[in-house]
Structures are given as C-alpha cells and as structure tokens.
Design a protein around this motif. Structure first.
Motif, mmCIF file in Angstrom:
data_model
loop_
_atom_site.group_PDB
_atom_site.id
_atom_site.type_symbol
_atom_site.label_atom_id
_atom_site.label_comp_id
_atom_site.label_asym_id
_atom_site.label_seq_id
_atom_site.Cartn_x
_atom_site.Cartn_y
_atom_site.Cartn_z
ATOM 1 N N ILE A 88 77.240 143.456 103.638
ATOM 2 C CA ILE A 88 78.157 142.629 104.449
ATOM 3 C C ILE A 88 79.601 142.734 103.987
ATOM 4 N N GLY A 89 79.823 142.995 102.691
ATOM 5 C CA GLY A 89 81.200 143.056 102.184
ATOM 6 C C GLY A 89 81.322 142.291 100.878
ATOM 7 N N VAL A 90 82.481 141.697 100.654
ATOM 8 C CA VAL A 90 82.682 140.917 99.422
ATOM 9 C C VAL A 90 81.893 139.612 99.550
ATOM 10 N N ALA A 91 81.139 139.278 98.504
ATOM 11 C CA ALA A 91 80.376 138.018 98.513
ATOM 12 C C ALA A 91 80.906 137.099 97.421
ATOM 13 N N ALA A 92 81.137 135.836 97.778
ATOM 14 C CA ALA A 92 81.528 134.823 96.790
ATOM 15 C C ALA A 92 80.260 134.120 96.318
ATOM 16 N N LEU A 93 80.088 134.045 95.011
ATOM 17 C CA LEU A 93 78.903 133.410 94.432
ATOM 18 C C LEU A 93 79.363 132.215 93.602
ATOM 19 N N ILE A 94 79.061 131.021 94.050
ATOM 20 C CA ILE A 94 79.509 129.808 93.346
ATOM 21 C C ILE A 94 78.261 129.149 92.757
ATOM 22 N N THR A 95 78.283 128.938 91.451
ATOM 23 C CA THR A 95 77.028 128.598 90.760
ATOM 24 C C THR A 95 77.142 127.346 89.881
ATOM 25 N N PRO A 96 75.998 126.729 89.562
ATOM 26 C CA PRO A 96 75.980 125.471 88.796
ATOM 27 C C PRO A 96 75.781 125.713 87.294
ATOM 28 N N TRP A 97 75.788 124.621 86.540
ATOM 29 C CA TRP A 97 75.699 124.715 85.081
ATOM 30 C C TRP A 97 74.270 124.637 84.561
ATOM 31 N N ASN A 98 73.308 124.254 85.392
ATOM 32 C CA ASN A 98 71.985 124.003 84.792
ATOM 33 C C ASN A 98 71.233 125.284 84.449
ATOM 34 N N ASP A 152 89.433 135.831 104.829
ATOM 35 C CA ASP A 152 88.760 136.694 105.812
ATOM 36 C C ASP A 152 88.053 137.853 105.137
ATOM 37 N N ASN A 153 88.557 138.229 103.964
ATOM 38 C CA ASN A 153 87.971 139.371 103.253
ATOM 39 C C ASN A 153 86.671 139.030 102.536
ATOM 40 N N VAL A 154 86.392 137.736 102.364
ATOM 41 C CA VAL A 154 85.094 137.343 101.779
ATOM 42 C C VAL A 154 84.138 137.138 102.941
ATOM 43 N N LYS A 155 83.084 137.956 102.985
ATOM 44 C CA LYS A 155 82.231 137.948 104.176
ATOM 45 C C LYS A 155 80.981 137.100 103.998
#
Ligand code: NAD
Length: 509
Positions: A173-183, A250-253
């Motif tokens: 798909i393109g650039v992926a943003a991965l936002i993650t937790p501390w556990n 827009d660049n993060v798909k």
C-alpha cells in the motif's frame, strides 16, 4: 566487553541476582557497549537528535534510564518523505530479497534475546521470563512473514467478457504508520512491521513514550540486518503531534494502531480526511467462563495465568471470571490460595511473578477499581505486597460479589485485579461476557462439547481460547470485534492490512 549477558544455566541466575541488586545503570552501560541502548530517533538510516529530550523511567525504581530525542513536525514530515522514497525501492526488490533480510533481522533479534529482554524489563517492568518470552514471540512474526513474503498470491477469474483475461495483483500500500503501546514494547511492533515489510511497504514506528528503547534496539538490529535506509524508521516526540502528522499525511497510506479504544477513535478521526486504510488493535474485557463440568483446581490455575501475566496489563487478560454458582466458593478458595503464592517484585529477580505497574497513574486506576467495588458492596482479598517495594507496585487482588454496575465488571481493568462472578445458567454467563463495548477475546474452560460450542457461537469476540491460556501466536489471526478494533494481525491475513488488491482486465485478446 567487561560483562556478558549471553548466559545460560546457573551463570544466568547469578547474573540476574547481580543485576537486581545493582543500579540499572550497570546494565545500561553494558547494553550501550553492545549498541542496543539507543536514545536517538532512527530516521532514513540515520540516528537523529531532536529539539528536546524526554526522560524514560524504570517503573520498578523510578530511576531515569535515559532520554529520548523528541522530534519536531518538520523532522516527522521529512521522515515521511524519506520513507515514501524508500518504499519505491523496497517494493521493487524481489520477495526473496525481502525475505532474506527479514530472516536476518529475526536471527539477530534471537541472538540478542537476553539483552533485549533486560532492556525491556528496565523500561517496562515485566518479569525477565516474560520479557524473554516476548522477544521470542516478537521475532516469531518476523520469521513467519519472511516466509509469507514469498507466498503473496493474486487470483485469476473465469472471464464474463469474451476474449479477456481477468486477474488480481496484491500490491503493497505504501508508507505505513505503526503506533504502538507500552505493554508489549517489542512484539506489538514486529507483529505489524514484519507483515508490512514482507509485502514491500516502508514503515514509521511511533512507540509509546514509556518504552522507546525496545523499539530503538529493534531499529539497531534492522540496520545491522541490512534493511535499507528509510524502510524501517522509529520516531518519537509529543504523541498527539507525531500522530497528527502521520494521520494527516497523504503520503502515509496505512495506519496500524495498537492501544486504547479512546486513542484509537481519535486516530481514526484524524485519518478520515486522507481515507487511510486503518487497522486497530484496541482494548479488551475478556470473560473467562468456567463450565459446570470443569475441575475447579485446574480452572483456578488457568485463571491465575490468564489474569496476572504482565501484571494484568494485557489486552487479553481475563477480566470477568464467570463461575457456576454451586462451584463459586470452591473456585474463590482455590484462586485465593494460588494468588497468595504470587511474588510481587522487581522483574529482574527470578522469584518475581508480578512486576510493577507502568506508572503511579496506573496504580491509582487500580486502586479506584478496588475502591469502587468496595463502595458498591463487593468483597476484596489482597495478595502479598512488600510495602518497601515502591509506589508502582500493586498486590494481586480478588474481588467477589461483583455486580454489573462496578468498574471491575465494565472496564478493561489493565491491572492485577480479578473479578469473580457467579452465574446460574450458561446463557447468563455468555450474556455477561458480552455485556461490554469490547470484543477482543474470551476463555472457556470445560469438557462438554455442546457447552463449549454454545460459548464459541455466542461470545461476541474475535478470539476464543478453549482450555488453553495461550491465546496468541504467529499463525493465528489476532484481532477483535465491536470496539476492540478493526483488522487482523499475524497469520496469513496480516498482510491484508498493508496491501491492496488491484484488479485488471486484459481485453481484446
Ligand atoms: P494508549 O492508547 O494510551 O497509547 C498507545 C499509543 O498511542 C502510544 O504510542 C501513545 O503514545 C499514543 N497516544 C497516546 N495518546 C495519544 C493521543 N492523544 N494522540 C495520539 N497518540 C496518542 O495505550 P497504552 O496505554 O499505551 O496501552 C494500553 C492499551 O493498549 C490497552 O487499552 C490495551 O488493551 C491496548 N492493547 C491492545 C492490544 C491488542 O492487540 N488489541 C495489545 C496491547 C495493548
């Protein structure tokens, strides 16, 4: 090197005692020598300083472990642009090349398992045993998706148009943003990143501010593995600012988030303008149903394991333990006796079963759940807790006479507090299990196949584990329904979240 954390057997135990007795600075100095204790952000293959530094605390001792570089919006946007450029090169590599690099990354992580586990204990607090298990679990996704990389297939369809060929391609798909937790500071990253990298996406990881070092150590090993610059990036900074830049670009798909339902809703709103493909692994409120024919001692043992791992700070943790009314007292007695054996302490000590909670705020929340239950008529039993441990420790706690108006029933507890509820018939137990906005997972313990089937069909969750505490693993589609999220991670479905189906028709043949 003056110290060696690559150990086994009795040397391991000696070292664990050694570390537990010492300031974490000794361990960090060793990890620094190994270049696994990184504090700068990792963007486009470079270690990058920020505008300011954010302290990271050891939840067991309150000590400052180090400082992470807080990036500004310009730096985040530059990282997105660089990841976009890297994406085009990475997707053009052969699947074989991507698989080989992922496998190399996996091998390096496993070679450094003990070191990564120590780093994780220092910043997260979980026991060394659990941390070692998490590193292995996290690496297993990289191994799995390295193999999946070579088996991403399209379809061909019999044509409804004369003289035409119809088929699909599966494209990254393109650039992926991965936002993650501390556990789960390692595995929540690899479960996403491995799938994304396998299909040819580049990724920007934004780890939780409490546990950035495990993410940065993964970046160090990705670099050593030869994963090209710009393909795996780790950014840090003010969470709302960083997330806004990622969600609105827009660049993060694709956006893949693991964390609370509250923040998941916010990120979905922020991503709406750019219509991003979004995967959400959110909170849970898992029922644990003991069926009428279940051995109570075994059920109590399993419930202890399903409740207290990672100090109860686990989206899969058993929250509502539902027991037939005529077995309720026997279950409570068995559970309380086992709970009494649990040792609360510093995660580096081999005797520790339950480490600290992540912060004083988490302790306040746990106490509020207990206070609310007491005020509404519950009975509370606490396990052992050494008062000298420090402010982030909380005793394992059992609450009985739970009613639906209590927080322990309604909310994701996310702490070592278990609520036990008596039920009169299975329909009532299933209804109580479903009586929540969440729908991540459920446990069922018993033997009668018809009762088990009724639970499997009746529980509104993404995952049901029957007679097993081990719910998760690389081959299974991990994810929830209702407000526990969207999409699946791991398994053959994990790549779907980072790819698109492109249909084509070759007409006029
Ligand atoms: P959280 O939602 O507070 O934070 C998760 C991430 O979001 C972090 O990186 C944080 O920095 C970021 N964040 C926080 N506030 C933000 C904001 N206002 N704007 C943008 N970003 C923000 O969750 P947590 O406390 O780190 O983790 C605990 C939660 O994660 C629990 O609800 C747990 O159930 C859930 N979880 C779910 C799974 C799953 O697979 N379903 C796995 C692990 C944890």
């Amino acid at each position: 090197q003056s110290r060696d954390l690559h150990y086994s057997g009795s040397a391991a135990n000696a070292l664990r005692h050694d570390i537990a007795g010492k300031a974490s600075s000794d361990v960090l100095a060793y990890l620094d020598d190994q270049r696994l204790f990184r504090q700068l952000a990792y963007c486009n293959g470079k270690w990058v300083n920020g505008d300011s530094d954010t302290p990271v605390l050891n939840p067991a001792t309150g000590e400052v472990l180090g400082y992470t570089a807080s990036l500004n919006a310009t730096q985040i946007n530059q990282t997105i642009d660089d990841a976009e450029a890297a994406f085009h090169l990475w997707r053009a590599e052969s699947a074989e090349t991507r698989a080989k690099l992922l496998m190399k990354w996996h091998d390096l992580i496993m070679e450094n398992q003990h070191d990564l586990a120590h780093l994780m204990v220092l910043e997260q607090g979980k026991t060394l045993r659990d941390a070692e298990g998490e590193v292995e679990y996290g690496a297993s996704f990289i191994h799995w998706f390295a193999e999946e990389a070579k088996r991403v297939y399209g379809d061909t369809m019999p044509s409804h148009i004369p003289n035409a060929h119809l088929a699909t391609l599966r494209e990254p798909i393109g650039v992926a943003a991965l936002i993650t937790p501390w556990n789960f500071p390692n595995a929540m990253i690899t479960r996403k990143a491995a799938a994304a990298l396998a299909i040819g996406c580049s990724v920007i990881v934004k780890p939780a501010e409490e546990t950035p070092f495990s993410a940065l150590a993964l970046a160090e090993l990705a670099e050593r593995a030869g994963i090209p610059a710009g393909v795996f990036n780790v950014v840090m900074g003010d969470a709302p600012m960083v997330s806004t830049q990622l969600c609105q670009s827009d660049n993060v798909k694709a956006l893949s988030f693991t964390g609370s339902t509250r923040v998941g809703r916010l990120l979905l709103e922020q991503s709406a303008q750019t219509v991003k493909k979004s995967a959400m692994e959110l909170g849970g409120n898992a029922p644990f149903i003991v069926l009428p024919d279940m051995d109570i001692q075994q059920a109590a043992r399993a419930a202890i394991d399903a409740k207290f791992q990672t100090s109860g700070q686990d989206c899969l943790a058993a929250n509502k333990i539902l027991v037939p009314r005529d077995k309720h007292q026997a279950f409570v007695d068995a559970f309380a006796a086992l709970m009494d054996e649990l040792e609360v302490g510093n995660g580096l000590l081999p005797s520790t079963d339950i480490g600290p909670l992540i912060s004083a705020r988490a302790v306040d929340k746990a106490q509020a759940i207990v206070d609310d239950a007491i005020a509404k008529g519950a009975t509370v039993m606490g396990g052992k807790l050494n008062p000298n441990l420090g402010e982030n420790f909380f005793a394992p706690t059992l609450i009985t006479k739970v009613t639906p108006d209590m927080l322990v029933y309604q909310e994701e507890n996310f702490c070592p507090v278990a609520g036990v509820i008596a039920y009169d018939n299975l329909d009532e137990a299933i209804a109580m299990g479903n009586d929540t906005e969440y729908g991540l997972s459920a446990y069922v313990y018993g033997n009668d196949i018809r009762d088990i089937w009724r639970c499997l069909r009746g529980l509104e969750v993404g995952m049901v584990s029957v007679n097993s505490v081990k719910m998760t693993g690389h081959p299974i589609p991990f994810g929830g329904v209702k407000q526990s999220g969207l999409g699946r991670e791991g398994s053959r479905y994990g790549i779907d979240e980072f790819s698109e189906i492109k249909y084509y028709c070759l007409g006029g043949l």
